[in-house]
Design a protein around this motif. Structure first.
Motif: not given
Length: 323
Positions: A101, A105, A110, A144, A240
């Motif tokens: 993360k 997200c 999460e 995420c 990400y």
């Protein structure tokens, strides 16, 4: 012994002071200062000796025993054969994997993995761009949960088995076993996905109890030659990170996990899909450096140089970075 030496030293100082006819009050002040200096110096020496961190690795037999225990736990879960059929035939469209993360997200769920590292003289830390993962005495991995049937050019965290027969080959899985702190262990997870309310909900290769076997999936290598890449990364546009490593990487993040100090039993296993692969693991691709402690190397998708041009897994490796 230290006290005897101190008294002898102070006595000698007092006699010397008297023989030179110093004022008694001045003598007392000198004695007090000498005593204070001596005490501070001995405390500093003791603190320096205490700060030496001694770490020991378990013998091969003890490490093998933890490997055998892990394999037994895998067998006690759902049948591997059944898992293989289900994941391959139906592609499990609801399957998810964890990417690191970074900020938000979006609409993805999460998951946070709280890894209870060594408590004594804890030295876990993060450096560089690792996203939201942080250390507060223990290591808190922030993920995420994104689509498992998308192509990720690096290592993603496994919360369950996925379809490993994707992208023109068989995916690699690396399992890093963390020998966590032996006293008052508090390994746990928290998630906005109701399927993962406790560590018992983690499945597949990842097993977390008083210790932690963390599994990471990688796309088949050599990489597919897609032009342009299809299904690259999460469907939704988010920032990400994935596990990656390479000698030319200049801006990678590092998550350093200080595992158990005494008789450490860490290990690293490699699987090809559902089969164990005993061949050597290239340290230049997978982003996991496993010794008595562990270093995870993270690269973010915003780093076009390392994430794209220098990333052997990326379909655009060595070409012009994607916009």
């Amino acid at each position: 012994m230290k006290k005897h030496l101190l008294f002898a030293f102070l006595g000698a100082l007092a006699c010397c002071s008297c023989s030179n006819s110093y004022d008694l009050l001045e003598n007392d002040a000198e004695l007090a200062r000498a005593a204070e200096d001596y005490e501070l110096s001995t405390r500093a020496a003791s603190a320096e000796a205490d700060s030496a961190k001694i770490e020991t690795i378990a013998d091969e037999q003890a490490i093998q025993a933890t490997m055998d225990e892990y394999e037994q736990k895998l067998m006690n879960r759902l049948s591997v054969a059944k898992e293989r059929v289900m994941r391959t035939a139906y592609a499990a469209t609801t399957d998810v994997v964890g990417v690191f993360k970074v900020g938000s997200c979006g609409t993805y769920k999460e998951l946070t993995l709280h890894l209870d590292a060594e408590d004594t003289r804890q030295n876990s830390k993060v450096s560089g761009p690792v996203g939201d993962t942080y250390v507060d005495g223990n290591v808190n991995f922030k993920f995420c949960l994104t689509e498992a049937n998308r192509y990720y050019p690096g290592g993603v965290f496994l919360v369950n088995h996925i379809n490993y027969s994707q992208f023109g080959g068989t995916m690699d899985v690396l399992v890093r076993y963390h020998d966590c702190d032996d006293k008052h262990n508090k390994n746990s997870i928290s998630s906005t996905d109701t399927r993962f309310s406790s560590v018992k909900d983690l499945a597949g290769y990842t097993i977390v109890d008083t210790n932690a076997a963390l599994a990471w999936a990688y796309p088949p290598y050599p990489r597919p030659q897609w032009t342009p890449p299809f299904g690259l990364g999460p469907k939704q546009s988010i920032t990400y990170g994935v596990l990656l490593d390479g000698p030319a990487f200049t801006d990678r993040g590092i998550i350093y996990v200080d595992d158990e100090d005494s008789s450490n039993k860490n290990w690293l296993k490699h699987y090809k899909g559902y089969k164990e692969d005993t061949s050597s693991i290239s340290s230049g691709m997978h982003g996991i450096e496993g010794t008595d402690n562990t270093r995870y190397y993270v690269v973010l998708n915003t780093d076009k140089e390392d994430f794209v041009l220098r990333n052997l897994y990326h379909p655009n490796f060595g070409r012009v970075p994607l916009p």
